[in-house]
Design a protein around this motif. Sequence first.
Motif, PDB file in Angstrom:
ATOM      1  N   LEU A  77      18.077  12.830 -32.971  1.00  0.00           N
ATOM      2  CA  LEU A  77      17.076  13.217 -32.356  1.00  0.00           C
ATOM      3  C   LEU A  77      16.945  12.764 -30.871  1.00  0.00           C
ATOM      4  N   MET A  78      17.676  11.698 -30.484  1.00  0.00           N
ATOM      5  CA  MET A  78      17.552  11.080 -29.096  1.00  0.00           C
ATOM      6  C   MET A  78      18.921  11.661 -28.201  1.00  0.00           C
ATOM      7  N   GLU A  79      19.609  12.398 -28.918  1.00  0.00           N
ATOM      8  CA  GLU A  79      20.719  13.063 -27.975  1.00  0.00           C
ATOM      9  C   GLU A  79      20.487  14.046 -27.344  1.00  0.00           C
ATOM     10  N   ALA A  80      20.999  14.337 -26.371  1.00  0.00           N
ATOM     11  CA  ALA A  80      20.831  15.418 -25.199  1.00  0.00           C
ATOM     12  C   ALA A  80      22.087  16.466 -25.681  1.00  0.00           C
ATOM     13  N   THR A  81      21.872  17.368 -26.477  1.00  0.00           N
ATOM     14  CA  THR A  81      22.976  18.300 -26.988  1.00  0.00           C
ATOM     15  C   THR A  81      22.396  19.880 -26.611  1.00  0.00           C
ATOM     16  N   GLY A  82      23.290  20.563 -26.376  1.00  0.00           N
ATOM     17  CA  GLY A  82      23.148  22.102 -26.376  1.00  0.00           C
ATOM     18  C   GLY A  82      22.215  22.229 -25.301  1.00  0.00           C
ATOM     19  N   GLN A  83      21.085  22.868 -25.557  1.00  0.00           N
ATOM     20  CA  GLN A  83      20.119  23.206 -24.554  1.00  0.00           C
ATOM     21  C   GLN A  83      19.164  22.152 -24.160  1.00  0.00           C
ATOM     22  N   ILE A  84      19.224  20.815 -24.768  1.00  0.00           N
ATOM     23  CA  ILE A  84      18.420  19.755 -24.660  1.00  0.00           C
ATOM     24  C   ILE A  84      19.106  18.734 -23.448  1.00  0.00           C
ATOM     25  N   GLY A  85      18.337  18.635 -22.380  1.00  0.00           N
ATOM     26  CA  GLY A  85      18.759  17.812 -21.416  1.00  0.00           C
ATOM     27  C   GLY A  85      18.498  16.376 -21.278  1.00  0.00           C
ATOM     28  N   VAL A  86      17.285  16.214 -21.473  1.00  0.00           N
ATOM     29  CA  VAL A  86      16.617  14.850 -21.533  1.00  0.00           C
ATOM     30  C   VAL A  86      15.839  14.531 -22.780  1.00  0.00           C
ATOM     31  N   VAL A  87      15.652  13.499 -23.216  1.00  0.00           N
ATOM     32  CA  VAL A  87      14.649  13.165 -24.348  1.00  0.00           C
ATOM     33  C   VAL A  87      14.023  11.757 -23.955  1.00  0.00           C
ATOM     34  N   GLN A  88      12.804  11.549 -23.991  1.00  0.00           N
ATOM     35  CA  GLN A  88      12.036  10.244 -23.448  1.00  0.00           C
ATOM     36  C   GLN A  88      10.955  10.386 -24.341  1.00  0.00           C
ATOM     37  N   ILE A  89      10.788   8.861 -25.071  1.00  0.00           N
ATOM     38  CA  ILE A  89       9.391   8.641 -25.515  1.00  0.00           C
ATOM     39  C   ILE A  89       8.828   7.329 -24.845  1.00  0.00           C
ATOM     40  N   ASP A 128      15.577  17.055 -11.358  1.00  0.00           N
ATOM     41  CA  ASP A 128      16.028  18.625 -11.017  1.00  0.00           C
ATOM     42  C   ASP A 128      14.840  19.290 -11.540  1.00  0.00           C
ATOM     43  N   GLU A 129      14.659  20.496 -10.779  1.00  0.00           N
ATOM     44  CA  GLU A 129      13.537  21.492 -11.154  1.00  0.00           C
ATOM     45  C   GLU A 129      14.122  22.365 -11.937  1.00  0.00           C
ATOM     46  N   ASP A 130      15.330  22.287 -12.474  1.00  0.00           N
ATOM     47  CA  ASP A 130      15.890  23.095 -13.535  1.00  0.00           C
ATOM     48  C   ASP A 130      15.519  22.457 -15.054  1.00  0.00           C
ATOM     49  N   LEU A 131      14.689  21.547 -14.989  1.00  0.00           N
ATOM     50  CA  LEU A 131      14.295  21.006 -16.170  1.00  0.00           C
ATOM     51  C   LEU A 131      12.864  21.639 -16.741  1.00  0.00           C
ATOM     52  N   ARG A 132      12.878  21.848 -17.996  1.00  0.00           N
ATOM     53  CA  ARG A 132      11.516  22.599 -18.517  1.00  0.00           C
ATOM     54  C   ARG A 132      11.269  21.437 -19.525  1.00  0.00           C
ATOM     55  N   VAL A 133       9.929  20.785 -19.382  1.00  0.00           N
ATOM     56  CA  VAL A 133       9.820  19.938 -20.241  1.00  0.00           C
ATOM     57  C   VAL A 133       8.370  20.330 -21.151  1.00  0.00           C
ATOM     58  N   SER A 134       8.823  19.855 -22.370  1.00  0.00           N
ATOM     59  CA  SER A 134       8.074  20.129 -23.624  1.00  0.00           C
ATOM     60  C   SER A 134       7.472  18.556 -23.957  1.00  0.00           C
ATOM     61  N   ALA A 135       6.008  18.517 -24.083  1.00  0.00           N
ATOM     62  CA  ALA A 135       5.327  17.247 -24.214  1.00  0.00           C
ATOM     63  C   ALA A 135       4.523  17.270 -25.562  1.00  0.00           C
ATOM     64  N   VAL A 149      10.672  16.127 -24.066  1.00  0.00           N
ATOM     65  CA  VAL A 149      11.730  16.687 -24.256  1.00  0.00           C
ATOM     66  C   VAL A 149      12.085  17.725 -23.289  1.00  0.00           C
ATOM     67  N   ALA A 150      12.952  17.452 -22.362  1.00  0.00           N
ATOM     68  CA  ALA A 150      13.390  18.523 -21.284  1.00  0.00           C
ATOM     69  C   ALA A 150      14.710  19.380 -21.719  1.00  0.00           C
ATOM     70  N   GLY A 151      14.525  20.775 -21.459  1.00  0.00           N
ATOM     71  CA  GLY A 151      15.635  21.588 -21.632  1.00  0.00           C
ATOM     72  C   GLY A 151      16.040  22.191 -20.323  1.00  0.00           C
ATOM     73  N   ASP A 152      17.504  22.321 -20.172  1.00  0.00           N
ATOM     74  CA  ASP A 152      17.823  22.677 -18.985  1.00  0.00           C
ATOM     75  C   ASP A 152      18.017  24.057 -18.886  1.00  0.00           C
ATOM     76  N   SER A 153      17.463  24.736 -17.719  1.00  0.00           N
ATOM     77  CA  SER A 153      17.297  26.125 -17.513  1.00  0.00           C
ATOM     78  C   SER A 153      18.605  26.583 -16.687  1.00  0.00           C
ATOM     79  N   GLU A 154      19.397  25.753 -16.162  1.00  0.00           N
ATOM     80  CA  GLU A 154      20.425  26.077 -15.370  1.00  0.00           C
ATOM     81  C   GLU A 154      21.425  27.118 -15.977  1.00  0.00           C
ATOM     82  N   PRO A 155      21.757  26.884 -17.071  1.00  0.00           N
ATOM     83  CA  PRO A 155      22.664  28.008 -17.980  1.00  0.00           C
ATOM     84  C   PRO A 155      21.966  29.407 -18.017  1.00  0.00           C
TER      85      PRO A 155
END
Length: 465
Positions: A77-89, A128-135, A149-155
């Motif tokens: 659950l803490m891995e940055a995979t696929g569309q997930i760029g960053v995970v923080q608690i 980076d502004e390409d990140l979109r954060v869900s809280a 949890v931040a998703g990367d919108s660059e792709p």
Amino acid sequence: MHRIPDWLRPSRWGLRIRSAIAAALVVGAVLLLAAGAMLGLFNRSLLREIDAAAGTRADAIVGELTRGSLADLPTSLMEATGQIGVVQIVDAQGRIARDSNPKLTAPLLNPATVSQPESGRRPVSEYDEDLRVSARTATTPEGRFVVLVAGDSEPAENAVKRVAALIAVGGPIVVAAAALATYLLVGRSLRSVEAIRSRVAGIGSAGLSERVPVPVARDEIARLAVTMNDMLARIEAGHEAQQRFVGDASHELRSPLAAITAALELARDRPEVLDAELIGGTLLPETERMRQLIEDLLTLATADESGLDVRGEDVDLDDLAAEQAVALRARDGYTVRTDITAVRIRGDRPKLARALRNIVDNAAAHARETVAITVSRDGDRAIVVVDDDGPGIRVADRERVFGRFVRLEADRARATGGSGLGLAIVAEIVAAHGGSVTIGESPWGGARFVVDLPVGVDQPIADAP
């Protein structure tokens, strides 16, 4: 000031070019709007997928934290995979308790600003502004945590750019294809118009019987061809009528002119014969006949050109009918019956008198011995009926007799000296007064002329000068 070349003026362009340019502009505008709307929807759809993936990961982490401890949180659950760029608690003190990348030392969002589930927020300026954060917030036995949890919108942005590039390359091709197709289709449609034009250009006064080709397709061009053929038929009929008119007029004028010429030649060669008998018996009658014919021709020519100019005045039809009855009784050999009711209408007295005189003269010319004149009123209509006991007029000829220089067969064509224009003038005068003239059968088997006139003329009538 520089003058714009003629070839750059849209008014000088042909229909094919204008249609092609119009099609290109319309297709280009529609394509541009459609492309903008499609790219906007496509970008929004990709961003929703990114936010949905980040929100799903954040909800899963919150679920694990409420059931266990932070240390027991699965590594996946803490891995940055696929569309997930960053995970923080982040804990209640704003420190990162656990994350997917230890190199990131600052929280994606200020924990104090997170009070309820959020998606699609921009991170703090360090990221980076390409990140979109869900809280999400999670309350556990170990305390309150904020899951980011931040998703990367660059792709997604790259995908949108690739689609936009494809549209930018394919759009002009589509516009050019639409313009070319319009140019060709309009040109194909104009072939029929050109065929009509070339055929009309080749039709001369000697070939008015020719007609333009009618396309198989029943469209506007086919209707144009049908209308053109109808017009050519009318022109042909008018041309033939004009030729007949000129021929008949020449024939009618030749007879009195020949008689006058012969009398004058006789008087030139033998002056002693130029006496009152020659003048009164030949020259004056033939001159009067020619004058009357010329007046009739001028009347009909005026009617053809601009219609008869009728004056507006009160006219007593009963007086006109009575005058014609008196004049007819003055001739020998006629029995004149009258049934005249006082009827007053608005019209041109001299022209109405001429029309009635022509009808009565026609009846007298073909009657055996009886002519009847009736004047009555039927509502707002004035009715004049002239009957004779002559041979009558066949049904097939009852419309034709109102033509010009029309004479029927010998049984209704005694030598009256008429030119065949009298009834044509009657029809013109009656029509100018808003009425109608018809022919039926009299009680004695002869002809019945019925003139129907409005008591108050419907159409405007010019005042008498």
